[in-house]
Scaffold this motif. Sequence first.
Motif, PDB file in Angstrom:
ATOM      1  N   GLY A   1      34.892  24.578  39.941  1.00  0.00           N
ATOM      2  CA  GLY A   1      35.285  25.574  41.240  1.00  0.00           C
ATOM      3  C   GLY A   1      36.923  25.254  41.572  1.00  0.00           C
ATOM      4  N   GLY A   2      37.393  24.007  41.106  1.00  0.00           N
ATOM      5  CA  GLY A   2      38.837  23.978  41.113  1.00  0.00           C
ATOM      6  C   GLY A   2      39.534  24.750  40.311  1.00  0.00           C
ATOM      7  N   VAL A   3      39.104  24.781  38.868  1.00  0.00           N
ATOM      8  CA  VAL A   3      39.592  25.403  37.960  1.00  0.00           C
ATOM      9  C   VAL A   3      39.628  27.000  38.068  1.00  0.00           C
ATOM     10  N   VAL A   4      38.608  27.387  38.613  1.00  0.00           N
ATOM     11  CA  VAL A   4      38.384  28.873  38.764  1.00  0.00           C
ATOM     12  C   VAL A   4      39.645  29.445  39.839  1.00  0.00           C
ATOM     13  N   ILE A   5      39.533  28.549  40.785  1.00  0.00           N
ATOM     14  CA  ILE A   5      40.579  28.847  42.211  1.00  0.00           C
ATOM     15  C   ILE A   5      42.050  28.704  41.709  1.00  0.00           C
ATOM     16  N   LEU A   6      42.227  27.671  40.958  1.00  0.00           N
ATOM     17  CA  LEU A   6      43.660  27.534  40.326  1.00  0.00           C
ATOM     18  C   LEU A   6      43.949  28.577  39.541  1.00  0.00           C
TER      19      LEU A   6
ATOM     20  N   HIS B   1      49.064  34.572  36.616  1.00  0.00           N
ATOM     21  CA  HIS B   1      48.132  35.721  36.837  1.00  0.00           C
ATOM     22  C   HIS B   1      48.751  36.685  37.988  1.00  0.00           C
ATOM     23  N   GLN B   2      49.413  35.958  38.729  1.00  0.00           N
ATOM     24  CA  GLN B   2      50.187  36.902  39.844  1.00  0.00           C
ATOM     25  C   GLN B   2      51.222  37.750  39.408  1.00  0.00           C
ATOM     26  N   ALA B   3      52.046  37.130  38.336  1.00  0.00           N
ATOM     27  CA  ALA B   3      53.028  37.972  37.803  1.00  0.00           C
ATOM     28  C   ALA B   3      52.399  39.392  36.794  1.00  0.00           C
ATOM     29  N   THR B   4      51.214  39.025  36.170  1.00  0.00           N
ATOM     30  CA  THR B   4      50.644  40.068  35.616  1.00  0.00           C
ATOM     31  C   THR B   4      49.987  40.859  36.613  1.00  0.00           C
ATOM     32  N   LEU B   5      49.534  40.716  37.329  1.00  0.00           N
ATOM     33  CA  LEU B   5      49.013  41.544  38.378  1.00  0.00           C
ATOM     34  C   LEU B   5      50.055  42.521  39.068  1.00  0.00           C
ATOM     35  N   GLN B   6      51.265  41.871  39.295  1.00  0.00           N
ATOM     36  CA  GLN B   6      52.551  42.759  39.811  1.00  0.00           C
ATOM     37  C   GLN B   6      52.868  43.770  38.751  1.00  0.00           C
ATOM     38  N   ARG B   7      52.929  43.393  37.572  1.00  0.00           N
ATOM     39  CA  ARG B   7      53.478  44.143  36.519  1.00  0.00           C
ATOM     40  C   ARG B   7      52.401  45.571  36.556  1.00  0.00           C
ATOM     41  N   LYS B   8      51.062  45.031  36.253  1.00  0.00           N
ATOM     42  CA  LYS B   8      50.316  46.160  36.301  1.00  0.00           C
ATOM     43  C   LYS B   8      50.017  47.194  37.393  1.00  0.00           C
TER      44      LYS B   8
ATOM     45  N   LEU C   1      39.253  36.950  50.149  1.00  0.00           N
ATOM     46  CA  LEU C   1      38.009  37.018  50.478  1.00  0.00           C
ATOM     47  C   LEU C   1      37.297  36.711  49.400  1.00  0.00           C
ATOM     48  N   GLY C   2      37.293  37.082  48.147  1.00  0.00           N
ATOM     49  CA  GLY C   2      36.754  36.485  46.973  1.00  0.00           C
ATOM     50  C   GLY C   2      36.640  35.089  46.769  1.00  0.00           C
ATOM     51  N   LEU C   3      38.009  34.679  46.747  1.00  0.00           N
ATOM     52  CA  LEU C   3      38.153  32.990  46.692  1.00  0.00           C
ATOM     53  C   LEU C   3      37.351  32.335  47.881  1.00  0.00           C
ATOM     54  N   TYR C   4      37.417  32.963  49.176  1.00  0.00           N
ATOM     55  CA  TYR C   4      36.903  32.222  50.277  1.00  0.00           C
ATOM     56  C   TYR C   4      35.201  32.212  49.788  1.00  0.00           C
ATOM     57  N   THR C   5      34.626  33.355  49.593  1.00  0.00           N
ATOM     58  CA  THR C   5      33.229  33.520  49.226  1.00  0.00           C
ATOM     59  C   THR C   5      32.790  32.464  48.282  1.00  0.00           C
ATOM     60  N   TYR C   6      33.648  32.626  47.050  1.00  0.00           N
ATOM     61  CA  TYR C   6      33.323  31.427  45.974  1.00  0.00           C
ATOM     62  C   TYR C   6      33.338  29.912  46.674  1.00  0.00           C
ATOM     63  N   ALA C   7      34.531  29.715  47.111  1.00  0.00           N
ATOM     64  CA  ALA C   7      34.463  28.380  47.732  1.00  0.00           C
ATOM     65  C   ALA C   7      33.552  27.989  48.622  1.00  0.00           C
ATOM     66  N   LEU C   8      33.047  28.912  49.528  1.00  0.00           N
ATOM     67  CA  LEU C   8      31.660  28.521  50.259  1.00  0.00           C
ATOM     68  C   LEU C   8      30.299  28.560  49.374  1.00  0.00           C
ATOM     69  N   ALA C   9      30.423  29.267  48.399  1.00  0.00           N
ATOM     70  CA  ALA C   9      29.240  29.124  47.502  1.00  0.00           C
ATOM     71  C   ALA C   9      29.267  27.624  46.715  1.00  0.00           C
ATOM     72  N   VAL C  10      30.198  27.354  46.307  1.00  0.00           N
ATOM     73  CA  VAL C  10      30.457  26.014  45.663  1.00  0.00           C
ATOM     74  C   VAL C  10      30.034  24.965  46.714  1.00  0.00           C
ATOM     75  N   ALA C  11      30.558  25.015  48.084  1.00  0.00           N
ATOM     76  CA  ALA C  11      30.285  24.152  49.069  1.00  0.00           C
ATOM     77  C   ALA C  11      28.744  23.960  49.437  1.00  0.00           C
ATOM     78  N   THR C  12      28.138  25.206  49.365  1.00  0.00           N
ATOM     79  CA  THR C  12      26.651  25.051  49.604  1.00  0.00           C
ATOM     80  C   THR C  12      25.829  24.578  48.367  1.00  0.00           C
ATOM     81  N   ALA C  13      26.283  24.623  47.294  1.00  0.00           N
ATOM     82  CA  ALA C  13      25.798  23.858  46.161  1.00  0.00           C
ATOM     83  C   ALA C  13      25.796  22.486  46.147  1.00  0.00           C
ATOM     84  N   GLU C  14      27.291  22.301  46.349  1.00  0.00           N
ATOM     85  CA  GLU C  14      27.484  20.649  46.611  1.00  0.00           C
ATOM     86  C   GLU C  14      26.632  19.992  47.604  1.00  0.00           C
ATOM     87  N   THR C  15      26.368  20.847  48.878  1.00  0.00           N
ATOM     88  CA  THR C  15      25.525  20.194  50.042  1.00  0.00           C
ATOM     89  C   THR C  15      23.993  20.240  49.794  1.00  0.00           C
ATOM     90  N   GLY C  16      23.676  21.124  48.884  1.00  0.00           N
ATOM     91  CA  GLY C  16      22.093  20.937  48.346  1.00  0.00           C
ATOM     92  C   GLY C  16      22.029  19.992  47.273  1.00  0.00           C
TER      93      GLY C  16
END
Length: 113
Positions: A84-89, A96-103, A30-45
């Motif tokens: 936007g692509g770098v942040v989502i990547l 990042h996923q391996a660090t999250l699972q370890r924590k 949901l966080g990434l989806y919201t971020y992508a929508l914000a980037v799409a809104t800025a690009e549309t503007g």
Amino acid sequence: MQWLNGFLSFWYRGEMRTVRASRLPWHIFLGLYTYALAVATAETGLMEKLTFTEMRKHSDSSASKRSPETVVANGLGMGLALLGGVVILAAISPKHQATLQRKSVYSVSNSKC
């Protein structure tokens, strides 16, 4: 209702960490989806601004094709798309996923103490 559930789970620390860990993928999605929508809104503007700039240019026949406004807007749009692509990547990268699972495993094992 979901908001209330999240609010109560933040203040009530007795909730099992496994429940929090099971909600983590949805939180990330949901966080990434919201971020992508914000980037799409800025690009549309930016696209709307360029469209209005082009319409104004066509009424004035002496205007050049590459005005400073269009160069800045196109550069800003490309930069925004790359950021936007770098942040989502970075958010979905395996490292990042391996660090999250370890924590989360460490937190679950400590919660039984």
